[in-house]
Design an enzyme around this catalytic site. Structure first.
Site, PDB file in Angstrom:
ATOM      1  N   HIS A 187      51.644   2.395  30.421  1.00  0.00           N
ATOM      2  CA  HIS A 187      52.232   1.085  30.729  1.00  0.00           C
ATOM      3  C   HIS A 187      51.692   0.038  29.753  1.00  0.00           C
ATOM      4  O   HIS A 187      50.539   0.115  29.326  1.00  0.00           O
ATOM      5  CB  HIS A 187      51.889   0.698  32.174  1.00  0.00           C
ATOM      6  CG  HIS A 187      52.644  -0.512  32.640  1.00  0.00           C
ATOM      7  ND1 HIS A 187      52.256  -1.785  32.318  1.00  0.00           N
ATOM      8  CD2 HIS A 187      53.775  -0.625  33.382  1.00  0.00           C
ATOM      9  CE1 HIS A 187      53.126  -2.649  32.847  1.00  0.00           C
ATOM     10  NE2 HIS A 187      54.054  -1.965  33.502  1.00  0.00           N
ATOM     11  N   GLU A 231      60.190  -0.883  28.553  1.00  0.00           N
ATOM     12  CA  GLU A 231      59.785  -2.145  29.174  1.00  0.00           C
ATOM     13  C   GLU A 231      59.378  -3.139  28.078  1.00  0.00           C
ATOM     14  O   GLU A 231      58.225  -3.141  27.629  1.00  0.00           O
ATOM     15  CB  GLU A 231      58.602  -1.917  30.114  1.00  0.00           C
ATOM     16  CG  GLU A 231      58.919  -0.986  31.272  1.00  0.00           C
ATOM     17  CD  GLU A 231      58.008  -1.242  32.454  1.00  0.00           C
ATOM     18  OE1 GLU A 231      58.530  -1.442  33.552  1.00  0.00           O
ATOM     19  OE2 GLU A 231      56.779  -1.281  32.271  1.00  0.00           O
ATOM     20  N   GLY A 247      58.367  -3.836  39.045  1.00  0.00           N
ATOM     21  CA  GLY A 247      57.076  -4.398  39.424  1.00  0.00           C
ATOM     22  C   GLY A 247      57.242  -5.419  40.537  1.00  0.00           C
ATOM     23  O   GLY A 247      57.251  -5.075  41.730  1.00  0.00           O
TER      24      GLY A 247
HETATM   25  P1  PGA Z   1      58.289  -6.556  36.614  1.00  0.00           P
HETATM   26  O1  PGA Z   1      57.289  -5.395  36.145  1.00  0.00           O
HETATM   27  O2  PGA Z   1      59.376  -5.896  37.407  1.00  0.00           O
HETATM   28  O3  PGA Z   1      57.436  -7.477  37.432  1.00  0.00           O
HETATM   29  O4  PGA Z   1      58.809  -7.194  35.382  1.00  0.00           O
HETATM   30  C1  PGA Z   1      57.773  -4.188  35.630  1.00  0.00           C
HETATM   31  C2  PGA Z   1      56.643  -3.344  35.147  1.00  0.00           C
HETATM   32  O5  PGA Z   1      55.717  -3.871  34.518  1.00  0.00           O
HETATM   33  O6  PGA Z   1      56.634  -2.114  35.380  1.00  0.00           O
END
Ligand code: PGA
Length: 226
Positions: free
Chosen positions: A101, A150, A207
């Site tokens: 991540h 991401e 997230g």
């Molecule tokens: P977010 O996070 O949905 O808060 O943007 C996604 C993630 O970091 O996996």
């Protein structure tokens, strides 16, 4: 088949986890359509809580049709590595693990070497790695079956990437045949339809919107109705 993954990051205490589960489990029981889609794997739902709650989730999920995942695994095997959680230790607790991540890369020095080690250790433990990428310069092990794109600027910002940007990145990444391609970055129950109306995106890593059981369930509902 699509994936819907909750990444709670370092949020929630034991009471909040129990409340989330109670709400999420009752939403599943109330909604036959979503329940059936989860059971027949039209959508594979994976909850990735902070590691201390994995045993509790295992106990409380009973025969609920979702899976559990770790947010990371150690790059070391089981052994004398105080504080580490080895992939082997997670056997029987999780079926999946998020690897690489962007927050691990930014704050904990995750790199090609650790991602390679973690992916191999997951495979040895029969845990499916979900490898995250910020873009084409990030390393992705060849054998990986699930990749989540991401973009850093979209994470937790409310500024989700467009469908076209996500698909353009898929082309650049040149993933192996059969590799699932997920998007993560400010996905919520409203914007998720944008990624589902057209082909090419196999689900979401969520997230912020996964912290609320109703919002997270709303994304599942959206996935089966789009
Ligand atoms: P977010 O996070 O949905 O808060 O943007 C996604 C993630 O970091 O996996």
């Amino acid at each position: 088949m699509k994936y819907l993954i909750a990444n709670w990051k370092s949020h929630k205490n034991i009471q909040e986890v129990s409340e989330w589960l109670k709400t999420f489990n009752s939403l599943i029981l109330e909604n036959q359509e979503v329940q059936a889609a989860m059971k027949n794997r039209e959508i594979t739902v994976i909850i990735c809580p902070p590691a201390p709650f994995l045993a509790l989730l295992n106990e409380q999920k009973k025969d609920m049709p979702y899976e559990l995942g770790a947010q990371d695994v150690s790059s070391c095997p089981q052994g004398s590595y105080t504080g580490e959680i080895a992939a082997q230790t997670l056997i029987g607790l999780v079926s999946y693990a998020i690897i690489g991540h962007s927050e691990r890369k930014q704050y904990f020095g995750e790199d090609e070497v650790s991602i390679t080690a973690k992916t191999a250790l997951c495979s040895e433990a029969s845990i499916t790695p979900i490898v995250c990428t910020r873009g084409e310069s990030d390393f992705i092990p060849k054998e990986v079956k699930i990749v989540a794109y991401e973009p850093v600027e979209a994470i937790g910002s409310g500024k989700n990437a467009t469908y076209d940007d996500v698909i353009a990145m898929k082309e650049k990444l040149q993933l192996p045949e059969g590799c699932a391609y997920l998007y993560g970055g400010s996905v919520d129950p409203e914007n998720c339809t944008d990624y589902l109306k057209k082909p090419g995106i196999d689900g979401f890593l969520v997230g912020t919107a996964s912290l609320d059981a109703e919002d997270f369930f709303g994304i599942a509902e959206c996935m089966i109705s789009t």
